[in-house]
Design a protein around this motif. Structure first.
Motif, short mmCIF file in Angstrom:
data_model
loop_
_atom_site.label_atom_id
_atom_site.label_comp_id
_atom_site.label_asym_id
_atom_site.label_seq_id
_atom_site.Cartn_x
_atom_site.Cartn_y
_atom_site.Cartn_z
N GLN A 1 0.84 -1.23 0.15
CA GLN A 1 -0.07 -0.14 -0.03
C GLN A 1 0.92 1.34 -0.12
O GLN A 1 0.55 2.16 -0.66
CB GLN A 1 -1.06 0.16 1.26
CG GLN A 1 -2.02 1.39 1.33
CD GLN A 1 -3.01 1.19 2.56
OE1 GLN A 1 -2.74 0.24 3.25
NE2 GLN A 1 -3.58 2.19 2.74
N TRP A 2 1.98 1.15 0.83
CA TRP A 2 2.78 2.35 0.94
C TRP A 2 3.36 2.53 -0.66
O TRP A 2 3.49 3.79 -0.86
CB TRP A 2 3.88 2.27 1.77
CG TRP A 2 5.02 3.26 2.04
CD1 TRP A 2 4.79 4.36 2.52
CD2 TRP A 2 6.16 3.53 1.40
NE1 TRP A 2 6.21 5.09 2.52
CE2 TRP A 2 6.76 4.54 1.97
CE3 TRP A 2 7.01 2.37 0.72
CZ2 TRP A 2 7.99 4.88 1.25
CZ3 TRP A 2 8.23 2.74 0.36
CH2 TRP A 2 8.89 4.10 0.84
N GLU B 1 0.73 4.07 -2.89
CA GLU B 1 0.80 5.39 -2.48
C GLU B 1 1.59 6.33 -3.16
O GLU B 1 1.19 7.43 -3.77
CB GLU B 1 0.60 5.77 -1.22
CG GLU B 1 -0.74 5.02 -0.45
CD GLU B 1 -0.69 5.12 1.14
OE1 GLU B 1 0.31 5.89 1.62
OE2 GLU B 1 -1.85 4.96 1.61
N GLY C 1 1.28 6.19 -7.03
CA GLY C 1 -0.19 6.95 -7.21
C GLY C 1 -0.29 8.31 -7.25
O GLY C 1 -0.80 8.99 -7.99
N MET C 2 0.56 8.98 -6.30
CA MET C 2 0.82 10.43 -6.36
C MET C 2 1.35 11.02 -7.50
O MET C 2 1.28 11.91 -8.06
CB MET C 2 1.68 10.60 -4.92
CG MET C 2 1.92 12.12 -4.79
SD MET C 2 2.87 12.55 -3.26
CE MET C 2 4.43 11.65 -3.63
N ASN D 1 9.33 6.90 -8.78
CA ASN D 1 9.09 6.49 -7.30
C ASN D 1 10.46 5.79 -6.80
O ASN D 1 10.91 6.07 -5.63
CB ASN D 1 7.83 5.74 -6.88
CG ASN D 1 7.96 5.37 -5.49
OD1 ASN D 1 7.50 6.31 -4.82
ND2 ASN D 1 7.57 4.40 -5.18
#
Length: 214
Positions: free
Chosen positions: A63-64, A67, A70-71, A103
């Motif tokens: 999930q981290w 995120e 996704g950002m 990322n």
């Protein structure tokens, strides 16, 4: 004059070598932890039954990562226009693929700079220890007080300040993970420097006595 220049060059060399080695060790550890975190612990081994290993997905870490990706993807989509210039990455590249790469790149960039402060401070501490220990005019008790105890007291708050630009409580300052690592590494290096200097001193004294006898 030549003797003074040689001493200064030795001090600079000690600082550079110790700082570089410290940086390589800390950064290598960070890269190892990061790669292990990304490529192995996405699955956490729970138990082995009949030579088979049961794996459980690390949902929190996934999930981290999601995120973060996704950002970056959202930012790319928000800046998308019909203009096909270099700035419009969402049109030029696959948004999700580029966001994933970005990322990862950001984390690698963080790793490359996050250990600079502690490496420089450790290099300075080792250099001070070298100067104090190799100074024949300073007694052993003062060498320990200045070169060891003094460094242990002053350097953790300095490091914490360079990291967060504010001072922390005594517990957070002196019992921080990096502070404890600093204590261990510096203690080992201080003892090694003292032993090496002591051995060199004995050898010089032995050679001098042999020369006098001859």
């Amino acid at each position: 004059m030549k003797i003074f220049v040689k001493k200064v060059l030795k001090i600079i060399l000690v600082f550079l070598i110790s700082t570089i080695i410290a940086y390589l060790i800390f950064t290598g550890k960070s890269i190892y932890d990061w790669s292990k975190r990304n490529y192995v612990p996405l699955f956490k081994s729970e138990e082995a039954i009949n030579n088979y290993v049961y794996y459980e997905l690390d949902s929190e870490y996934i999930q981290w990562l999601g995120e973060g990706v996704g950002m970056i993807a959202d930012i790319m989509e928000e800046t998308k226009t019909e203009d096909l210039s270099e700035e419009n990455l969402a049109l030029k590249y696959d948004s999700l693929g580029y966001a994933t790469w970005a990322n990862t790149y950001l984390r690698i960039n963080d790793i490359s700079v996050e250990n600079i402060n502690i490496s420089i401070l450790l290099g300075v501490a080792i250099t001070i220890a070298y100067i104090v220990i190799t100074n024949k005019k300073i007694k052993l008790v003062y060498k320990i007080l200045i070169g060891y105890v003094g460094i242990m007291i002053t350097f953790p708050p300095i490091y914490m300040y360079t990291w967060t630009y504010r001072f922390w409580s005594l517990k957070e300052t002196y019992l921080d993970e990096y502070s404890i690592q600093f204590y261990i590494v510096y203690t080992i290096l201080f003892v090694l420097i003292y032993i090496i200097n002591y051995i060199i001193g004995l050898k010089i004294a032995k050679d001098l006595n042999a020369s006098i006898k001859n």
